[in-house]
Design a protein around this motif. Sequence first.
Motif, mmCIF file in Angstrom:
data_model
loop_
_atom_site.group_PDB
_atom_site.id
_atom_site.type_symbol
_atom_site.label_atom_id
_atom_site.label_comp_id
_atom_site.label_asym_id
_atom_site.label_seq_id
_atom_site.Cartn_x
_atom_site.Cartn_y
_atom_site.Cartn_z
ATOM 1 N N TYR A 72 -1.403 5.568 -7.729
ATOM 2 C CA TYR A 72 -1.117 4.139 -7.616
ATOM 3 C C TYR A 72 -0.397 4.102 -6.185
ATOM 4 C CZ TYR A 72 -1.677 5.053 -12.758
ATOM 5 O OH TYR A 72 -1.985 4.909 -14.122
ATOM 6 N N LYS A 73 -0.629 2.473 -5.667
ATOM 7 C CA LYS A 73 0.250 2.295 -4.766
ATOM 8 C C LYS A 73 0.788 0.944 -5.109
ATOM 9 C CE LYS A 73 -3.899 3.769 -1.757
ATOM 10 N NZ LYS A 73 -3.899 4.591 -0.977
ATOM 11 N N GLY A 115 0.819 -1.248 -0.065
ATOM 12 C CA GLY A 115 -0.214 0.102 0.055
ATOM 13 C C GLY A 115 0.876 1.427 0.092
ATOM 14 N N TYR A 116 2.181 1.088 0.090
ATOM 15 C CA TYR A 116 2.818 1.757 0.015
ATOM 16 C C TYR A 116 2.443 3.327 -0.967
ATOM 17 C CZ TYR A 116 7.172 5.340 -0.869
ATOM 18 O OH TYR A 116 7.881 5.813 -0.399
ATOM 19 N N ASP A 117 2.225 4.593 -1.039
ATOM 20 C CA ASP A 117 2.317 6.197 -2.287
ATOM 21 C C ASP A 117 2.767 6.736 -1.349
ATOM 22 O OD1 ASP A 117 0.941 6.975 0.255
ATOM 23 O OD2 ASP A 117 -1.156 6.810 -0.795
ATOM 24 N N GLU A 150 -2.430 -0.681 -8.771
ATOM 25 C CA GLU A 150 -2.081 -0.497 -8.027
ATOM 26 C C GLU A 150 -0.267 -1.204 -8.607
ATOM 27 O OE1 GLU A 150 -4.061 -3.638 -4.678
ATOM 28 O OE2 GLU A 150 -4.112 -4.184 -7.126
#
Length: 187
Positions: free
Chosen positions: A35-36, A27-29, A111
Amino acid sequence: PKSWGKLPSSSKDFLEKDAAFRVAYQGYDAGGSRYKIRIPESYGPASSYFSREEYVPGTNLTSLDKLMESKDHDPKQIIGLLAKFYLQQIRDGRLHSDVHPGNFSVTEYNELVVYDRNYYLDLSTEEKNAILSLFNPFISEDKKVAQIKILLGVKGDEGDSFKDLARSLSKGDIDSAKKDIIEIKAS
C-alpha cells in the motif's frame, strides 16, 4: 466533491500547506507493504468555504469489516501503513489533524487515501521530541513522565497517573493509555 467547513486561516495559506503536504507524502510507503499513501488534490474556494477536493473512489475505513472480509486487501498492512505515516508526520512536525476512519479509504490500486486535510497541526521541536521520546525504549520511565508533563503543560506532581501513562505507552497498550489520559484530565 466534498464540502469542508469554513477555515480559520487564509485560503492561500491553507493551499500552500496542503500542497507541501501532498508533495511530501504522495506515494509514501513505509517499505514492505503493498500500500501507498494518496493525497487527493485540494481546489480553491468558491466562496469563503472550501467546497472541493479531488474525489478518489475506494472503501472507507469505516467499513473495516468489509476490508477484513475482502481477499483483495490486507487490513493489517493498511493499519500498519497508517501508523507509520503518522509517526513520519510527527518526525516532520506537521500532522493532518482530522484523524478518524471516515477520512481514509482504500482504493482498488492499494492506495490509502487521506481526505479532509483542512487543518494541520504544526509541532514545535520540543513537542516533536516529547512525543517521539514516548516511543523510545531506551528512555527511562522517569524521563518519559517528565516529557508527558512538558507536553501537557503540567507543573508539579500529579501522582502516579503520568507513570501509568508512560508505562502503557511503552507496552503499546493503547486502551490503558486512553484510560490513563482520562484519569489525568479528570485530576
